[in-house]
Design an enzyme around this catalytic site. Structure first.
Site, PDB file in Angstrom:
ATOM      1  N   ILE A 157       0.839  -1.213   0.000  1.00  8.72           N
ATOM      2  CA  ILE A 157       0.000   0.000   0.000  1.00  8.72           C
ATOM      3  C   ILE A 157       0.872   1.260   0.000  1.00  8.72           C
ATOM      4  O   ILE A 157       0.565   2.232  -0.696  1.00  8.72           O
ATOM      5  CB  ILE A 157      -0.990  -0.015   1.187  1.00  8.72           C
ATOM      6  CG1 ILE A 157      -1.913  -1.242   1.073  1.00  8.72           C
ATOM      7  CG2 ILE A 157      -1.818   1.272   1.213  1.00  8.72           C
ATOM      8  CD1 ILE A 157      -2.827  -1.461   2.259  1.00  8.72           C
ATOM      9  N   ARG A 244      -3.652   0.701  10.664  1.00  9.88           N
ATOM     10  CA  ARG A 244      -4.319   0.033  11.778  1.00  9.88           C
ATOM     11  C   ARG A 244      -4.450   1.027  12.921  1.00  9.88           C
ATOM     12  O   ARG A 244      -3.524   1.816  13.150  1.00  9.88           O
ATOM     13  CB  ARG A 244      -3.484  -1.158  12.287  1.00  9.88           C
ATOM     14  CG  ARG A 244      -3.622  -2.414  11.460  1.00  9.88           C
ATOM     15  CD  ARG A 244      -4.957  -3.122  11.754  1.00  9.88           C
ATOM     16  NE  ARG A 244      -5.181  -4.291  10.933  1.00  9.88           N
ATOM     17  CZ  ARG A 244      -5.873  -4.321   9.781  1.00  9.88           C
ATOM     18  NH1 ARG A 244      -6.395  -3.233   9.288  1.00  9.88           N
ATOM     19  NH2 ARG A 244      -6.052  -5.454   9.132  1.00  9.88           N
ATOM     20  N   ASP A 268      -8.922   6.467   8.803  1.00 10.28           N
ATOM     21  CA  ASP A 268      -9.836   5.400   8.344  1.00 10.28           C
ATOM     22  C   ASP A 268      -9.904   4.300   9.399  1.00 10.28           C
ATOM     23  O   ASP A 268     -10.809   3.472   9.370  1.00 10.28           O
ATOM     24  CB  ASP A 268      -9.316   4.823   7.014  1.00 10.28           C
ATOM     25  CG  ASP A 268     -10.293   3.839   6.376  1.00 10.28           C
ATOM     26  OD1 ASP A 268     -11.495   4.167   6.318  1.00 10.28           O
ATOM     27  OD2 ASP A 268      -9.866   2.756   5.944  1.00 10.28           O
ATOM     28  N   GLU A 273     -11.703   1.097  17.693  1.00 12.02           N
ATOM     29  CA  GLU A 273     -12.646   0.605  16.696  1.00 12.02           C
ATOM     30  C   GLU A 273     -13.400  -0.600  17.257  1.00 12.02           C
ATOM     31  O   GLU A 273     -12.757  -1.429  17.906  1.00 12.02           O
ATOM     32  CB  GLU A 273     -11.823   0.171  15.468  1.00 12.02           C
ATOM     33  CG  GLU A 273     -12.494   0.403  14.171  1.00 12.02           C
ATOM     34  CD  GLU A 273     -11.537   0.154  13.011  1.00 12.02           C
ATOM     35  OE1 GLU A 273     -10.451   0.770  12.972  1.00 12.02           O
ATOM     36  OE2 GLU A 273     -11.878  -0.672  12.166  1.00 12.02           O
ATOM     37  N   HIS A 291     -13.274   2.808   8.250  1.00 11.67           N
ATOM     38  CA  HIS A 291     -12.471   1.636   7.828  1.00 11.67           C
ATOM     39  C   HIS A 291     -12.964   1.073   6.487  1.00 11.67           C
ATOM     40  O   HIS A 291     -13.380  -0.085   6.394  1.00 11.67           O
ATOM     41  CB  HIS A 291     -12.500   0.552   8.922  1.00 11.67           C
ATOM     42  CG  HIS A 291     -11.311  -0.376   8.825  1.00 11.67           C
ATOM     43  ND1 HIS A 291     -10.769  -1.019   9.910  1.00 11.67           N
ATOM     44  CD2 HIS A 291     -10.558  -0.768   7.760  1.00 11.67           C
ATOM     45  CE1 HIS A 291      -9.748  -1.760   9.517  1.00 11.67           C
ATOM     46  NE2 HIS A 291      -9.589  -1.623   8.216  1.00 11.67           N
ATOM     47  N   ILE A 292     -12.880   1.926   5.464  1.00 10.12           N
ATOM     48  CA  ILE A 292     -13.392   1.532   4.137  1.00 10.12           C
ATOM     49  C   ILE A 292     -12.288   1.483   3.088  1.00 10.12           C
ATOM     50  O   ILE A 292     -12.560   1.503   1.891  1.00 10.12           O
ATOM     51  CB  ILE A 292     -14.496   2.514   3.661  1.00 10.12           C
ATOM     52  CG1 ILE A 292     -13.994   3.969   3.753  1.00 10.12           C
ATOM     53  CG2 ILE A 292     -15.781   2.323   4.453  1.00 10.12           C
ATOM     54  CD1 ILE A 292     -14.768   4.944   2.902  1.00 10.12           C
ATOM     55  N   ALA A 294     -10.412  -0.738   1.784  1.00 12.19           N
ATOM     56  CA  ALA A 294     -10.458  -1.785   0.754  1.00 12.19           C
ATOM     57  C   ALA A 294     -11.835  -1.904   0.130  1.00 12.19           C
ATOM     58  O   ALA A 294     -12.053  -2.760  -0.727  1.00 12.19           O
ATOM     59  CB  ALA A 294     -10.072  -3.121   1.380  1.00 12.19           C
TER      60      ALA A 294
HETATM   61  N1  NAD Z   1      -7.777   0.743   5.757  1.00  8.46           N
HETATM   62  C1  NAD Z   1      -8.003  -0.439   5.261  1.00  8.46           C
HETATM   63  O1  NAD Z   1      -9.145  -0.803   4.955  1.00  8.46           O
HETATM   64  C2  NAD Z   1      -6.866  -1.383   5.015  1.00  8.46           C
HETATM   65  C3  NAD Z   1      -6.963  -2.334   3.983  1.00  8.46           C
HETATM   66  C4  NAD Z   1      -5.882  -3.178   3.746  1.00  8.46           C
HETATM   67  C5  NAD Z   1      -4.747  -3.109   4.577  1.00  8.46           C
HETATM   68  N2  NAD Z   1      -4.694  -2.194   5.588  1.00  8.46           N
HETATM   69  C6  NAD Z   1      -3.513  -2.094   6.449  1.00  8.46           C
HETATM   70  O2  NAD Z   1      -2.483  -1.440   5.732  1.00  8.46           O
HETATM   71  C7  NAD Z   1      -1.214  -1.806   6.297  1.00  8.46           C
HETATM   72  C8  NAD Z   1      -0.192  -2.066   5.205  1.00  8.46           C
HETATM   73  O3  NAD Z   1      -0.638  -3.114   4.345  1.00  8.46           O
HETATM   74  P1  NAD Z   1       0.295  -3.626   3.139  1.00  8.46           P
HETATM   75  O4  NAD Z   1      -0.548  -4.540   2.318  1.00  8.46           O
HETATM   76  O5  NAD Z   1       0.991  -2.494   2.510  1.00  8.46           O
HETATM   77  O6  NAD Z   1       1.345  -4.501   3.976  1.00  8.46           O
HETATM   78  P2  NAD Z   1       2.822  -4.899   3.537  1.00  8.46           P
HETATM   79  O7  NAD Z   1       3.184  -6.056   4.398  1.00  8.46           O
HETATM   80  O8  NAD Z   1       2.909  -5.046   2.056  1.00  8.46           O
HETATM   81  O9  NAD Z   1       3.704  -3.620   3.942  1.00  8.46           O
HETATM   82  C9  NAD Z   1       3.934  -3.242   5.271  1.00  8.46           C
HETATM   83  C10 NAD Z   1       5.309  -2.623   5.317  1.00  8.46           C
HETATM   84  O10 NAD Z   1       5.525  -2.106   6.625  1.00  8.46           O
HETATM   85  C11 NAD Z   1       6.894  -2.268   6.901  1.00  8.46           C
HETATM   86  N3  NAD Z   1       7.138  -2.120   8.330  1.00  8.46           N
HETATM   87  C12 NAD Z   1       6.974  -3.044   9.330  1.00  8.46           C
HETATM   88  N4  NAD Z   1       7.308  -2.501  10.513  1.00  8.46           N
HETATM   89  C13 NAD Z   1       7.682  -1.237  10.263  1.00  8.46           C
HETATM   90  C14 NAD Z   1       8.126  -0.159  11.084  1.00  8.46           C
HETATM   91  N5  NAD Z   1       8.239  -0.296  12.413  1.00  8.46           N
HETATM   92  N6  NAD Z   1       8.423   1.030  10.512  1.00  8.46           N
HETATM   93  C15 NAD Z   1       8.290   1.200   9.170  1.00  8.46           C
HETATM   94  N7  NAD Z   1       7.890   0.218   8.346  1.00  8.46           N
HETATM   95  C16 NAD Z   1       7.574  -0.970   8.886  1.00  8.46           C
HETATM   96  C17 NAD Z   1       7.239  -3.631   6.342  1.00  8.46           C
HETATM   97  O11 NAD Z   1       8.623  -3.773   6.102  1.00  8.46           O
HETATM   98  C18 NAD Z   1       6.441  -3.637   5.044  1.00  8.46           C
HETATM   99  O12 NAD Z   1       7.223  -3.212   3.957  1.00  8.46           O
HETATM  100  C19 NAD Z   1      -1.506  -3.008   7.195  1.00  8.46           C
HETATM  101  O13 NAD Z   1      -1.566  -2.558   8.542  1.00  8.46           O
HETATM  102  C20 NAD Z   1      -2.886  -3.437   6.804  1.00  8.46           C
HETATM  103  O14 NAD Z   1      -3.553  -4.058   7.858  1.00  8.46           O
HETATM  104  C21 NAD Z   1      -5.730  -1.334   5.820  1.00  8.46           C
END
Ligand code: NAD
Length: 317
Positions: A157, A244, A268, A273, A291-292, A294
């Protein structure tokens, strides 16, 4: 074979599975009745999102299960290792929603710099009686182009967000201890593309150099952005959290908004929550979504399609 999509699945996913001869059931079975439903109907595949829990007990009670699929990223609602030890496939769709979350980040950013979250609260109440004053009070907007976006967490993301930012004409910097460098290719509608090589900076550097900050990392044991980080940053125009709840300290965020260290926030996800704090919900400088990230038709479509493809790949080989 029978698939129970207990938290729903897109029509694309259903069509792919039905074409391959699967029966897809989209009845929503209550958690406490799930084991008996699965056994009674001899379900082979259980698909869930975040609502349905797939714990050890359920796995033990349902010997017909061959595959558990999670539409989305996190799998905290499934006892993944236990299921795999029992020979059950467990799959998810981690990439399907990245672009949708990234677009929501920009919805908050574009909205924030022109105060849309507030104008939308005021216009229905005063738009006809106080138009000229509202026009004056919302006249100090700024552009995103030319500003610096700091991204903390540069996975799927984070990188999808970087592509939009680069397209908008922003400078992008990031901090990710596990992604030292990254090639980001921005593709255009006519097949052209431009690539950028980026390198991870320290968190402090990102905090200091960013005009806007967006967080894209998994839940951590402690806050990634708290009082200390916000003070170090000095002055930030906008912060977005679509990762999160608990990644950012909401109390420190509200203090920073009130002290003027941060001009606006876009949230979001929330620490408490599904009952976000009233102080957050009522704050005039916070743009809010429930929390929308996705929740777009395209992401849901890709989730259904990717789940179906993985089922066919694993169960028909
Ligand atoms: N708002 C929503 O509806 C929604 C939807 C999907 C995912 N998310 C959330 O988005 C977040 C990212 O998802 P993603 O698919 O990109 O995950 P991902 O695993 O592809 O990327 C996460 C990145 O965070 C990095 N990371 C871990 N600890 C870290 C730290 N302390 N400091 C800096 N970087 C760090 C990792 O190295 C990784 O590159 C997750 O928390 C996921 O739950 C939210």
């Amino acid at each position: 074979m029978k698939v129970l999509a207990n938290d729903g699945i897109s029509t694309t996913g259903i069509a792919l599975l039905e074409k391959a001869g699967y029966e897809v059931i989209t009845t929503r079975v209550a958690q406490e009745q799930l084991a008996s439903y699965i056994n009674r109907h001899k379900i082979d595949v259980l698909l869930v999102r975040s609502a349905t829990k797939v714990r050890k007990e359920l796995i033990d009670q349902c010997p017909s299960l061959k595959l558990i699929g999670r539409g989305g990223v996190g799998m905290d609602n499934i006892d993944v290792n236990y299921a795999r030890e029992k020979g059950i496939h467990v799959v998810n769709t981690p990439e399907a929603s990245s672009d949708s979350v990234a677009e929501l980040v920009f919805a908050h950013l574009f909205g924030g710099v022109r105060f849309l979250h507030n104008a939308n609260r005021d216009m229905p109440l005063e738009g006809d009686s106080n138009f000229k004053n509202l026009k004056k009070s919302y006249a100090k907007g700024i552009e995103l182009r030319g500003k610096t976006l700091g991204i903390v967490g540069f996975g799927r993301i984070g990188q999808a967000t970087a592509k939009i930012a680069l397209g908008v004409g922003m400078q992008v910097i990031y901090h990710d201890p596990y992604v030292e460098e990254a090639d980001i290719t921005v593709s255009f509608f006519d097949g052209q593309s431009v690539s950028f090589q980026l390198e991870s900076l320290s968190k402090d550097e990102v905090l200091k150099k960013s005009d806007f900050l967006t967080l894209h990392l998994p839940a951590q044991d402690k806050y990634v952005i708290g009082k200390e980080e916000l003070e170090k940053a000095g002055s930030i125009i906008g912060i977005v959290n679509a990762a999160r709840g608990g990644v950012i300290d909401e109390v420190a965020l509200v203090d920073a908004l009130e002290e003027g260290l941060v001009s606006f926030a876009g949230l979001d996800v929330y620490e408490s929550e599904p009952s976000p704090e009233i102080r957050i919900l009522m704050h005039p400088n916070i743009s809010l979504t429930p929390h929308i990230g996705a929740a777009t038709e395209e992401a849901q479509d890709r989730i259904g399609q990717q789940l179906a493809e993985q089922i066919l790949e694993r169960l028909q080989a």
